[in-house]
Design a protein around this motif. Structure first.
Motif, mmCIF file in Angstrom:
data_model
loop_
_atom_site.group_PDB
_atom_site.id
_atom_site.type_symbol
_atom_site.label_atom_id
_atom_site.label_comp_id
_atom_site.label_asym_id
_atom_site.label_seq_id
_atom_site.Cartn_x
_atom_site.Cartn_y
_atom_site.Cartn_z
ATOM 1 N N GLY A 174 -9.911 -4.086 0.813
ATOM 2 C CA GLY A 174 -9.325 -3.791 2.120
ATOM 3 C C GLY A 174 -9.416 -4.911 3.129
ATOM 4 N N LEU A 192 0.802 -1.228 0.000
ATOM 5 C CA LEU A 192 0.000 0.000 0.000
ATOM 6 C C LEU A 192 0.837 1.282 0.000
ATOM 7 C CD1 LEU A 192 -2.826 -1.128 2.438
ATOM 8 C CD2 LEU A 192 -3.048 -0.682 -0.015
ATOM 9 N N TYR A 230 -5.607 -9.740 -0.420
ATOM 10 C CA TYR A 230 -6.548 -8.754 0.118
ATOM 11 C C TYR A 230 -7.357 -8.174 -1.042
ATOM 12 C CZ TYR A 230 -4.579 -8.554 4.849
ATOM 13 O OH TYR A 230 -4.180 -8.868 6.136
ATOM 14 N N THR A 276 -6.482 1.383 -2.407
ATOM 15 C CA THR A 276 -6.630 0.629 -1.161
ATOM 16 C C THR A 276 -7.523 -0.594 -1.325
ATOM 17 O OG1 THR A 276 -6.311 2.648 0.139
ATOM 18 C CG2 THR A 276 -7.374 0.797 1.241
ATOM 19 N N ASN A 277 -8.568 -0.484 -2.149
ATOM 20 C CA ASN A 277 -9.546 -1.567 -2.286
ATOM 21 C C ASN A 277 -9.292 -2.478 -3.480
ATOM 22 O OD1 ASN A 277 -11.093 -0.886 0.004
ATOM 23 N ND2 ASN A 277 -12.100 0.747 -1.137
#
Length: 257
Positions: free
Chosen positions: A72, A48, A69, A56-57
């Motif tokens: 998030g 990140l 991931y 982030t997502n």
């Protein structure tokens, strides 16, 4: 089309964050209907900081496929079994090795505070350094140094692990056997959507073997016969990457409904 990017040495250079121009380009191709994900030797925690908040997502395949991931949240992980992890740690201590272990988010290490690699670990301080006996899942072990390093590497090759040697840094990382970036992508994308990948090193081989189109950044020899094409690492590499991403985006334009 799904685009999968390695980070270090591919779109991220000398440990610095990925340039805003490249990141803007990736968002542009998403607006055109493609999807973008990242697959790195770094744990997701340390992926990140070289991206930015807009990513982030996104899909993050970290620790060479040992953790995934998305949005998030941890989607999946493949730990080294406890008995094997304990055996590895015992061998590392026999060789007086300095090593770092990544859990699902936190980490443990036995390095001196001045070890230069530690500056790359959790720069946002979003995780905690924990004791080895507090580890919940041993996902990746990074061996930074050790006595009789060749002998140490040979002992690790006899175990049920996947090994990657990072020649530029002189470090070795290991995950459980069968763990790799493509296996993680398969688990995430059960329908097997075709993908394009950009990579530069041995941990990208599995992706290059399966990609519809692959772009090698640099001259890593084992990837040369697998790569569809390559981009040289020179003072124009950023512009070359952006141009290639846009070209492939146009060439693989999603069908409009």
């Amino acid at each position: 089309m799904r685009f999968i990017f390695d980070l270090d040495g591919t779109i991220c250079f000398k440990g610095k964050p990925i340039s805003t121009r490249i990141l803007d380009c990736l968002l542009e191709i998403e607006r055109e209907g493609h999807t973008v994900g990242f697959a790195s030797a770094r744990p997701c925690r340390d992926m990140l900081p070289v991206l930015d908040e807009r990513f982030t997502n996104h899909l993050l395949i970290g620790a060479n496929g040992a953790m995934t991931y998305y949005q998030g949240k941890l989607l999946g992980h493949t730990p080294i079994p406890d008995h094997l992890a304990n055996e590895i740690i015992s061998i590392l201590r026999d060789h007086r090795a300095q090593f770092l272990i990544d859990d699902k988010w936190d980490y443990a290490h036995n390095c001196g505070g001045a070890h230069p690699f530690l500056s790359h670990v959790d720069p946002r301080q979003s995780a905690s350094r924990i004791d080895f006996d507090q580890l919940d899942a041993v996902l990746k072990i990074l061996i930074l140094s050790g006595d009789r390093f060749d002998e140490l590497s040979a002992r690790m090759k006899q175990l049920d692990v996947s090994l990657h040697f990072h020649s530029a840094e002189g470090i070795l990382d290991l995950t459980y056997k069968g763990v790799n970036k493509f296996a993680a992508l398969q688990r995430f994308d059960l329908v097997g959507e075709p993908f394009i990948c950009f990579g530069n090193d041995m941990n990208d081989v599995c992706l290059f073997e399966q990609a519809q189109h692959s772009v090698l950044i640099g001259d890593y020899e084992p990837l040369l016969p697998l790569a569809t094409e390559k981009i040289s690492v020179d003072n124009q590499v950023e512009q070359s990457i952006i141009a290639k991403v846009r070209e492939l985006s146009a060439g693989y334009m999603p069908a409009r409904t």
